[in-house]
Scaffold this active site. Structure first.
Site, PDB file in Angstrom:
ATOM      1  N   HIS A   1      -6.668   0.036  -1.361  1.00  0.00           N
ATOM      2  CA  HIS A   1      -7.804  -0.896  -1.364  1.00  0.00           C
ATOM      3  C   HIS A   1      -8.754  -0.655  -0.207  1.00  0.00           C
ATOM      4  O   HIS A   1      -9.844  -1.221  -0.184  1.00  0.00           O
ATOM      5  CB  HIS A   1      -7.299  -2.344  -1.346  1.00  0.00           C
ATOM      6  CG  HIS A   1      -6.650  -2.735  -2.638  1.00  0.00           C
ATOM      7  ND1 HIS A   1      -7.316  -2.730  -3.837  1.00  0.00           N
ATOM      8  CD2 HIS A   1      -5.378  -3.109  -2.927  1.00  0.00           C
ATOM      9  CE1 HIS A   1      -6.496  -3.094  -4.806  1.00  0.00           C
ATOM     10  NE2 HIS A   1      -5.304  -3.329  -4.284  1.00  0.00           N
TER      11      HIS A   1
ATOM     12  N   ARG B   1      -0.674   3.838   2.672  1.00  0.00           N
ATOM     13  CA  ARG B   1      -0.521   3.332   1.304  1.00  0.00           C
ATOM     14  C   ARG B   1      -1.417   4.172   0.421  1.00  0.00           C
ATOM     15  O   ARG B   1      -2.628   4.251   0.641  1.00  0.00           O
ATOM     16  CB  ARG B   1      -0.895   1.858   1.193  1.00  0.00           C
ATOM     17  CG  ARG B   1      -0.844   1.401  -0.271  1.00  0.00           C
ATOM     18  CD  ARG B   1      -0.787  -0.090  -0.435  1.00  0.00           C
ATOM     19  NE  ARG B   1      -2.079  -0.728  -0.251  1.00  0.00           N
ATOM     20  CZ  ARG B   1      -2.318  -1.997  -0.584  1.00  0.00           C
ATOM     21  NH1 ARG B   1      -1.333  -2.740  -1.104  1.00  0.00           N
ATOM     22  NH2 ARG B   1      -3.503  -2.528  -0.382  1.00  0.00           N
TER      23      ARG B   1
ATOM     24  N   GLU C   1       5.182  -5.785  -6.929  1.00  0.00           N
ATOM     25  CA  GLU C   1       4.052  -6.719  -6.943  1.00  0.00           C
ATOM     26  C   GLU C   1       3.644  -7.127  -8.357  1.00  0.00           C
ATOM     27  O   GLU C   1       2.521  -7.551  -8.581  1.00  0.00           O
ATOM     28  CB  GLU C   1       2.865  -6.156  -6.151  1.00  0.00           C
ATOM     29  CG  GLU C   1       2.456  -4.741  -6.464  1.00  0.00           C
ATOM     30  CD  GLU C   1       1.292  -4.240  -5.597  1.00  0.00           C
ATOM     31  OE1 GLU C   1       0.675  -5.044  -4.879  1.00  0.00           O
ATOM     32  OE2 GLU C   1       1.002  -3.045  -5.678  1.00  0.00           O
TER      33      GLU C   1
ATOM     34  N   ASP D   1      -0.891  -9.629  -5.590  1.00  0.00           N
ATOM     35  CA  ASP D   1      -0.704  -9.172  -6.976  1.00  0.00           C
ATOM     36  C   ASP D   1       0.482  -9.871  -7.627  1.00  0.00           C
ATOM     37  O   ASP D   1       0.444 -10.188  -8.824  1.00  0.00           O
ATOM     38  CB  ASP D   1      -0.525  -7.652  -7.006  1.00  0.00           C
ATOM     39  CG  ASP D   1      -1.872  -6.941  -6.968  1.00  0.00           C
ATOM     40  OD1 ASP D   1      -2.751  -7.315  -7.766  1.00  0.00           O
ATOM     41  OD2 ASP D   1      -2.048  -6.049  -6.131  1.00  0.00           O
TER      42      ASP D   1
HETATM   43  C1  3PY Z   1      -0.825  -7.554  -2.484  1.00  0.00           C
HETATM   44  O1  3PY Z   1      -0.632  -8.627  -1.876  1.00  0.00           O
HETATM   45  O2  3PY Z   1      -0.893  -7.449  -3.707  1.00  0.00           O
HETATM   46  C2  3PY Z   1      -0.962  -6.333  -1.706  1.00  0.00           C
HETATM   47  O3  3PY Z   1      -0.998  -5.275  -2.271  1.00  0.00           O
HETATM   48  C3  3PY Z   1      -1.102  -6.451  -0.237  1.00  0.00           C
HETATM   49  O4  3PY Z   1      -2.008  -5.530   0.254  1.00  0.00           O
HETATM   50 MG    MG Z   2      -1.339  -5.364  -4.322  1.00  0.00          MG
END
Ligand code: 3PY
Ligand code: MG
Length: 256
Positions: free
Chosen positions: A47, A72, A151, A177
Site C-alpha cells: 500500500h 511487505r 487478513e 482487511d
Molecule cells: C490491514 O490491516 O489489512 C493491513 O494490511 C495492515 O497494513
Molecule cells: Mg491488509
C-alpha cells in the site's frame, strides 16, 4: 557475522519488537526512522508508494543503523520476495495469503533447497552480513523471516494449515482487511469485537505451532496493548501518520 541477530530468533526470544512502517517513496525515510529506538523497519510495497529500486536503496540505510529491514510485497508478487532477500532484507511479509497454495508458493521463494526453491544470488545480503557464500547458503533459511498475512475469513479458517507449511516462520495479522472480511464487506473497523476475537485465536494458534505472530497497529497505544497480549512484531504507526502527528504537535505548541 550479521549486523543484527537473526530476526526469527530475535522475535522468538522476545521482548516484542516494535516496527516502523514506511510507505513514503524516499529511501531516506526508513533510514531516518531506523535511527530511532525501533527494533525493525518495515518497507510497505503493497500500500506504500515504494517501488523495488527505492526498497533496495532503503535496506542498507536500515542495516547501517543495525536494524533488520522487513518488506511487505504487493499481493502475489512472490518473485519480488526473493529479490528483496537478495538485496539484504531480513524478512518479508506477504499480504492476502488465503490458500495453502499461496503459503507454499511464498515459503518456496523465501527458503533455499531442500526446504524451498529460492534461487542463488544474495548480492546485497552477502555484503550486509559479511558472510561468505557458503556460510550464507547454510545460514540463509534461518536468517530470513517469512510472515504470511492473515487478513481474510478464508485465511483465518485455515490458519493452522498455513502455520504448518514448512518455511513459513509465522503470521502477520491485517486487522483492517480482516474487519472487512469478517463483516462480509459491511464495515471497516480494525478494533471490532470480531477482529479482537480473531486476533486472540490467531495468536493462540501461532503459539501452539511454535511460530511467530505479528500484527499491524496504527498507534503507539494500540501497539502497547497488542504487544502486551503476546504479539511479537507490532507496528506503531505509518511514516505518514508520524509525520502528521509531529507536525500537529509542533504547530499546536507554536500557536500557544
Ligand atoms: C490491514 O490491516 O489489512 C493491513 O494490511 C495492515 O497494513
Ligand atoms: Mg491488509
Amino acid at each position: 557475522m550479521s549486523l543484527h541477530p537473526p530476526l526469527p530468533d530475535r522475535l522468538k526470544a522476545g521482548p516484542p519488537a516494535l516496527a516502523a512502517w514506511c510507505g513514503l517513496p524516499d529511501p531516506s525515510i526508513p533510514g531516518v526512522l531506523a535511527r530511532e529506538a525501533f527494533d525493525a523497519v518495515v518497507i510497505d510495497m503493497q500500500h506504500g508508494a515504494v517501488d523495488f529500486a527505492a526498497a533496495v536503496r532503503a535496506i542498507p540505510l536500515i542495516a547501517a543503523a543495525g536494524k533488520p529491514a522487513v518488506a511487505r510485497i504487493p499481493v502475489g508478487e512472490f518473485a519480488t520476495a526473493s529479490r528483496l532477500l537478495d538485496a539484504g532484507a531480513a524478512g518479508v511479509i506477504a499480504p492476502m495469503i488465503n490458500t495453502l497454495e499461496d503459503a507454499r508458493r511464498f515459503a518456496a521463494v523465501m527458503k533455499f533447497p531442500p526446504l524451498g526453491e529460492r534461487s542463488w544470488g544474495p548480492h546485497g545480503a552477502l555484503s550486509l552480513t559479511g558472510l561468505q557464500p557458503g556460510e550464507y547458503f547454510r545460514a540463509g533459511n534461518g536468517l530470513s523471516l517469512a510472515l504470511a498475512m492473515i487478513e481474510t475469513r478464508e485465511a483465518l479458517e485455515i490458519v493452522d494449515g498455513i502455520l504448518d507449511v514448512a518455511g513459513i516462520d509465522g503470521i502477520f495479522i491485517g486487522p483492517s482487511d480482516l474487519s472487512i472480511g469478517l463483516s462480509q464487506g459491511r464495515e471497516l473497523d480494525p478494533a471490532s469485537a470480531a477482529v479482537e476475537k480473531a486476533l486472540d485465536h490467531a495468536l493462540a494458534r501461532a503459539r501452539a505451532a511454535g511460530k511467530i505472530a505479528g500484527v499491524y497497529a496504527p498507534s503507539g497505544e494500540r501497539a502497547f496493548e497488542l504487544a502486551r497480549r503476546g504479539f511479537q512484531l507490532v507496528s506503531i504507526a505509518s511514516d505518514t501518520a508520524l509525520l502528521r502527528s509531529g507536525a500537529q504537535m509542533a504547530l499546536k505548541a507554536a500557536r500557544g
